[in-house]
Design a protein around this motif. Structure first.
Motif, PDB file in Angstrom:
ATOM      1  N   PHE A  30      -9.134  -1.051  14.664  1.00  0.00           N
ATOM      2  CA  PHE A  30     -10.494  -0.816  14.164  1.00  0.00           C
ATOM      3  C   PHE A  30     -10.530   0.361  13.185  1.00  0.00           C
ATOM      4  O   PHE A  30     -11.508   0.580  12.490  1.00  0.00           O
ATOM      5  CB  PHE A  30     -11.458  -0.579  15.325  1.00  0.00           C
ATOM      6  CG  PHE A  30     -11.618  -1.789  16.194  1.00  0.00           C
ATOM      7  CD1 PHE A  30     -12.490  -2.804  15.849  1.00  0.00           C
ATOM      8  CD2 PHE A  30     -10.846  -1.935  17.349  1.00  0.00           C
ATOM      9  CE1 PHE A  30     -12.628  -3.934  16.630  1.00  0.00           C
ATOM     10  CE2 PHE A  30     -10.975  -3.058  18.146  1.00  0.00           C
ATOM     11  CZ  PHE A  30     -11.864  -4.068  17.789  1.00  0.00           C
ATOM     12  N   ILE A  31      -9.466   1.127  13.173  1.00  0.00           N
ATOM     13  CA  ILE A  31      -9.368   2.242  12.246  1.00  0.00           C
ATOM     14  C   ILE A  31      -8.502   1.873  11.049  1.00  0.00           C
ATOM     15  O   ILE A  31      -8.832   2.176   9.906  1.00  0.00           O
ATOM     16  CB  ILE A  31      -8.790   3.470  12.991  1.00  0.00           C
ATOM     17  CG1 ILE A  31      -9.804   3.926  14.043  1.00  0.00           C
ATOM     18  CG2 ILE A  31      -8.483   4.597  12.015  1.00  0.00           C
ATOM     19  CD1 ILE A  31      -9.196   4.814  15.110  1.00  0.00           C
ATOM     20  N   ALA A  32      -7.401   1.182  11.313  1.00  0.00           N
ATOM     21  CA  ALA A  32      -6.470   0.856  10.224  1.00  0.00           C
ATOM     22  C   ALA A  32      -7.014  -0.240   9.303  1.00  0.00           C
ATOM     23  O   ALA A  32      -6.890  -0.146   8.087  1.00  0.00           O
ATOM     24  CB  ALA A  32      -5.118   0.430  10.797  1.00  0.00           C
ATOM     25  N   LEU A  33      -7.633  -1.279   9.887  1.00  0.00           N
ATOM     26  CA  LEU A  33      -8.057  -2.399   9.051  1.00  0.00           C
ATOM     27  C   LEU A  33      -9.131  -2.029   8.023  1.00  0.00           C
ATOM     28  O   LEU A  33      -9.038  -2.435   6.865  1.00  0.00           O
ATOM     29  CB  LEU A  33      -8.501  -3.574   9.924  1.00  0.00           C
ATOM     30  CG  LEU A  33      -7.339  -4.306  10.588  1.00  0.00           C
ATOM     31  CD1 LEU A  33      -7.855  -5.281  11.643  1.00  0.00           C
ATOM     32  CD2 LEU A  33      -6.510  -5.057   9.552  1.00  0.00           C
ATOM     33  N   PRO A  34     -10.145  -1.249   8.410  1.00  0.00           N
ATOM     34  CA  PRO A  34     -11.143  -0.882   7.393  1.00  0.00           C
ATOM     35  C   PRO A  34     -10.532  -0.171   6.188  1.00  0.00           C
ATOM     36  O   PRO A  34     -11.010  -0.340   5.061  1.00  0.00           O
ATOM     37  CB  PRO A  34     -12.100   0.033   8.159  1.00  0.00           C
ATOM     38  CG  PRO A  34     -12.029  -0.455   9.560  1.00  0.00           C
ATOM     39  CD  PRO A  34     -10.579  -0.826   9.758  1.00  0.00           C
ATOM     40  N   SER A  35      -9.459   0.585   6.414  1.00  0.00           N
ATOM     41  CA  SER A  35      -8.796   1.217   5.273  1.00  0.00           C
ATOM     42  C   SER A  35      -8.209   0.168   4.334  1.00  0.00           C
ATOM     43  O   SER A  35      -8.263   0.323   3.113  1.00  0.00           O
ATOM     44  CB  SER A  35      -7.661   2.137   5.743  1.00  0.00           C
ATOM     45  OG  SER A  35      -8.170   3.143   6.571  1.00  0.00           O
ATOM     46  N   ILE A  36      -7.644  -0.876   4.912  1.00  0.00           N
ATOM     47  CA  ILE A  36      -7.105  -1.951   4.070  1.00  0.00           C
ATOM     48  C   ILE A  36      -8.231  -2.570   3.249  1.00  0.00           C
ATOM     49  O   ILE A  36      -8.144  -2.687   2.031  1.00  0.00           O
ATOM     50  CB  ILE A  36      -6.437  -3.059   4.918  1.00  0.00           C
ATOM     51  CG1 ILE A  36      -5.309  -2.492   5.772  1.00  0.00           C
ATOM     52  CG2 ILE A  36      -5.938  -4.191   4.026  1.00  0.00           C
ATOM     53  CD1 ILE A  36      -4.544  -3.546   6.557  1.00  0.00           C
ATOM     54  N   PHE A  37      -9.301  -2.944   3.926  1.00  0.00           N
ATOM     55  CA  PHE A  37     -10.391  -3.637   3.231  1.00  0.00           C
ATOM     56  C   PHE A  37     -11.032  -2.755   2.162  1.00  0.00           C
ATOM     57  O   PHE A  37     -11.433  -3.224   1.105  1.00  0.00           O
ATOM     58  CB  PHE A  37     -11.440  -4.136   4.236  1.00  0.00           C
ATOM     59  CG  PHE A  37     -10.886  -5.116   5.218  1.00  0.00           C
ATOM     60  CD1 PHE A  37     -10.137  -6.208   4.777  1.00  0.00           C
ATOM     61  CD2 PHE A  37     -11.082  -4.969   6.588  1.00  0.00           C
ATOM     62  CE1 PHE A  37      -9.606  -7.124   5.679  1.00  0.00           C
ATOM     63  CE2 PHE A  37     -10.555  -5.871   7.494  1.00  0.00           C
ATOM     64  CZ  PHE A  37      -9.811  -6.953   7.038  1.00  0.00           C
ATOM     65  N   ALA A  38     -11.111  -1.459   2.437  1.00  0.00           N
ATOM     66  CA  ALA A  38     -11.752  -0.553   1.483  1.00  0.00           C
ATOM     67  C   ALA A  38     -10.964  -0.475   0.183  1.00  0.00           C
ATOM     68  O   ALA A  38     -11.526  -0.237  -0.881  1.00  0.00           O
ATOM     69  CB  ALA A  38     -11.885   0.839   2.096  1.00  0.00           C
ATOM     70  N   ASN A  39      -9.655  -0.676   0.282  1.00  0.00           N
ATOM     71  CA  ASN A  39      -8.815  -0.506  -0.896  1.00  0.00           C
ATOM     72  C   ASN A  39      -8.535  -1.805  -1.631  1.00  0.00           C
ATOM     73  O   ASN A  39      -7.882  -1.823  -2.664  1.00  0.00           O
ATOM     74  CB  ASN A  39      -7.488   0.149  -0.496  1.00  0.00           C
ATOM     75  CG  ASN A  39      -7.693   1.614  -0.181  1.00  0.00           C
ATOM     76  OD1 ASN A  39      -7.764   2.446  -1.067  1.00  0.00           O
ATOM     77  ND2 ASN A  39      -7.863   1.930   1.101  1.00  0.00           N
ATOM     78  N   MET A  40      -9.042  -2.884  -1.088  1.00  0.00           N
ATOM     79  CA  MET A  40      -8.667  -4.206  -1.568  1.00  0.00           C
ATOM     80  C   MET A  40      -9.790  -4.771  -2.441  1.00  0.00           C
ATOM     81  O   MET A  40     -10.969  -4.525  -2.168  1.00  0.00           O
ATOM     82  CB  MET A  40      -8.526  -5.059  -0.290  1.00  0.00           C
ATOM     83  CG  MET A  40      -7.844  -6.328  -0.407  1.00  0.00           C
ATOM     84  SD  MET A  40      -7.754  -7.030   1.261  1.00  0.00           S
ATOM     85  CE  MET A  40      -6.839  -8.484   0.812  1.00  0.00           C
ATOM     86  N   LEU A  71       0.792  -1.237   0.000  1.00  0.00           N
ATOM     87  CA  LEU A  71       0.000   0.000   0.000  1.00  0.00           C
ATOM     88  C   LEU A  71       0.821   1.283   0.000  1.00  0.00           C
ATOM     89  O   LEU A  71       0.270   2.374  -0.033  1.00  0.00           O
ATOM     90  CB  LEU A  71      -0.947   0.013   1.216  1.00  0.00           C
ATOM     91  CG  LEU A  71      -2.098  -0.991   1.155  1.00  0.00           C
ATOM     92  CD1 LEU A  71      -2.874  -1.008   2.467  1.00  0.00           C
ATOM     93  CD2 LEU A  71      -3.045  -0.647   0.007  1.00  0.00           C
ATOM     94  N   GLY A  72       2.133   1.167   0.099  1.00  0.00           N
ATOM     95  CA  GLY A  72       2.946   2.379   0.043  1.00  0.00           C
ATOM     96  C   GLY A  72       3.548   2.771   1.383  1.00  0.00           C
ATOM     97  O   GLY A  72       4.410   3.639   1.452  1.00  0.00           O
ATOM     98  N   GLY A  73       3.113   2.103   2.472  1.00  0.00           N
ATOM     99  CA  GLY A  73       3.666   2.454   3.778  1.00  0.00           C
ATOM    100  C   GLY A  73       4.695   1.443   4.251  1.00  0.00           C
ATOM    101  O   GLY A  73       5.138   1.482   5.404  1.00  0.00           O
ATOM    102  N   ALA A  74       5.091   0.535   3.351  1.00  0.00           N
ATOM    103  CA  ALA A  74       5.919  -0.592   3.779  1.00  0.00           C
ATOM    104  C   ALA A  74       7.254  -0.162   4.385  1.00  0.00           C
ATOM    105  O   ALA A  74       7.647  -0.640   5.441  1.00  0.00           O
ATOM    106  CB  ALA A  74       6.154  -1.559   2.622  1.00  0.00           C
TER     107      ALA A  74
END
Ligand code: PHE
Ligand code: NA
Length: 449
Positions: A292-302, A196-199
């Motif tokens: 609970f904040i970080a994971l939804p961002s992952i799922f939204a972009n996947m 995602l670019g933050g690696a």
């Protein structure tokens, strides 16, 4: 007291015991708590201390708990009464039961949030206009007075249901399928998150230590608490599980595999969370809401994010359930013997009480957020007292008990180590290293040095 109850349940197999211990260890601690505590304590330096504590304090005390449970074949209080009648060691047992009440009370709250997020994804996902709004969605939910309580109640009802049915049928089966699935999913999500670019920010956060952090005593206390919490250590969960083991099992291999799995799980969870944290500009020290904040961002972009989200929060809820079951079992096993109640009656009463104790923790996220102790809210205080004080203190007593309270040859035999180099190193750690290290961390954190 004194005689061994031959009607106590036993695990169906050696694998059943290891799986149950793993099910206890792997839970919210690896994903929710690990990531937020690592984030709050600056990453790599914390991680280093954490690994050190797992290897040199955690694993030896896991072994001590298994050994006590297997030898005594009783609950956490009964084990000490059985092995050292009339001695003060039993204090560790009472502290363990108290820890079970405190930890499960807030564990149920966070697990309720997890179940809520599962339902979010089951019913189509979370809709927001930009990633920043995942914070609002989360805050709206946890500050609501009633909603989180309903989910906490649901989760506790499930936990009570499993413990009600009993050790063998209930606990053993749940873990066999779902835990490997969670492991696979976390690995997939970590792989995706790293794209995602933050690696690079995440990897340097996790693996390039800021050495100045080593002079902060609170980082040591946090790492010690996290090591105990994550390993389900210091409160007799592993004594209780070890007590359902038949006398022929070999312990050291079991202890090492439980600790290894638990730690690898946490590490991969870190690789899943932190790349997303940096990619989406979330603060690593965001606190308990981090996943609970970080994971939804992952799922939204996947691609298929809603599906992945649903499966993930389902499996995390299941992992939380098997940990919660082990917490409730500590208290239930004690009260069954103590009051001579049936398992069913004990489970409902104790489970119900623990739910009620958790209510203020849930409310502390909203209406009751003004109630604080030394600046921390109710939930955070419960967590701090149990994880950073009770568990390490319990572990300290357990180490001293096996190290000094037993004849060395007895301990070596009961542990399956025998008179080996490893066995002697184990005794040395229990006698000297672990108690002194824990004591020093305590002293340092209250500012003695
Ligand atoms: N180890 C569990 C987890 O990581 C929590 C737990 C703590 C379970 C203490 C039992 C006893 O989620
Ligand atoms: Na864990």
């Amino acid at each position: 007291m004194g005689q061994i109850d031959t009607n106590r349940e036993q695990w169906g197999s050696r694998l059943g015991f290891i799986l149950a211990a793993m099910g206890s260890a792997v839970g919210l601690g690896n994903i929710w708590r690990f990531s937020y505590v690592t984030g709050e304590n600056g990453g790599a330096a914390f991680l280093l201390i954490y690994f050190f504590f797992i290897i040199f304090i955690g694993i030896p005390i896991v072994m001590a708990e298994f050994t006590i449970g297997k030898r005594a074949q009783s609950d956490v209080v009964g084990s000490f009464e059985e092995l050292a009648p009339g001695k003060p060691w039993v204090l560790a047992g009472f502290m363990g039961v108290a820890s079970a009440f405190i930890i499960l009370s807030f564990y149920g709250v966070i697990a309720g949030w997890t179940v809520r997020y599962f339902i979010h994804y089951l019913t189509g996902g979370i809709t927001v206009e930009n990633d920043a709004q995942y914070v609002d969605v989360f805050l709206n939910f946890i500050t609501n007075p009633l909603q989180p309580l309903l989910w906490q109640f649901l989760f506790m009802a499930l936990t009570i249901g499993i413990v009600y049915v009993g050790v063998k049928k209930g606990i053993e089966k749940t873990n066999k399928i779902l835990m490997p699935l969670l492991a696979i999913l976390v690995i997939i999500l970590a792989g995706y998150s790293l794209t995602l670019g933050g690696a690079s920010d995440a990897l340097s956060f996790l693996f390039t230590p800021d050495w100045s952090k080593l002079s902060d005593p609170n980082v040591y206390l946090a790492a010690l608490g996290q090591a105990f919490f994550s390993l389900s250590l210091g409160m007799g969960a592993l004594i209780t599980y070890g007590s359902y083991l038949s006398k022929k099992e070999k312990l050291p291999g079991a202890a090492a595999s439980v600790a290894a799995l638990d730690t690898v799980f946490a590490l991969i969870a870190g690789l899943m969370i932190f790349p997303a944290v940096f990619a989406f500009g979330i603060q690593p020290d965001e606190g308990p809401g981090l996943v609970f904040i970080a994971l939804p961002s992952i799922f939204a972009n996947m691609a298929y994010g809603t599906l992945f989200g649903g499966v993930f929060f389902f499996l995390l809820s299941a992992a939380a359930l098997s940990s919660a079951v082990s917490l409730l079992e500590v208290a239930v096993a004690y009260f069954i013997r103590k009051f001579n109640w049936t398992r069913q009656k004990t489970t409902i009463i104790i489970g119900g009480i623990i739910f009620l104790i958790g209510v203020p923790s849930s409310l502390s996220q909203g209406n009751w957020s003004h109630i604080t102790f030394f600046g921390a809210g109710i939930l955070d205080s419960m967590d701090f007292i149990a994880s950073n004080i009770f568990l390490p203190l319990g572990g300290l007593l357990i180490a001293l008990f096996v190290g000094w309270g037993w004849k060395k040859s007895d301990a070596l035999e009961a542990s399956d180590f025998g008179d080996t180099l490893l066995g002697n190193a184990w005794i040395f750690i229990l006698r000297y290293f672990a108690p002194i290290a824990i004591f020093i961390v305590f002293l340092a954190s209250i500012g003695v040095f």
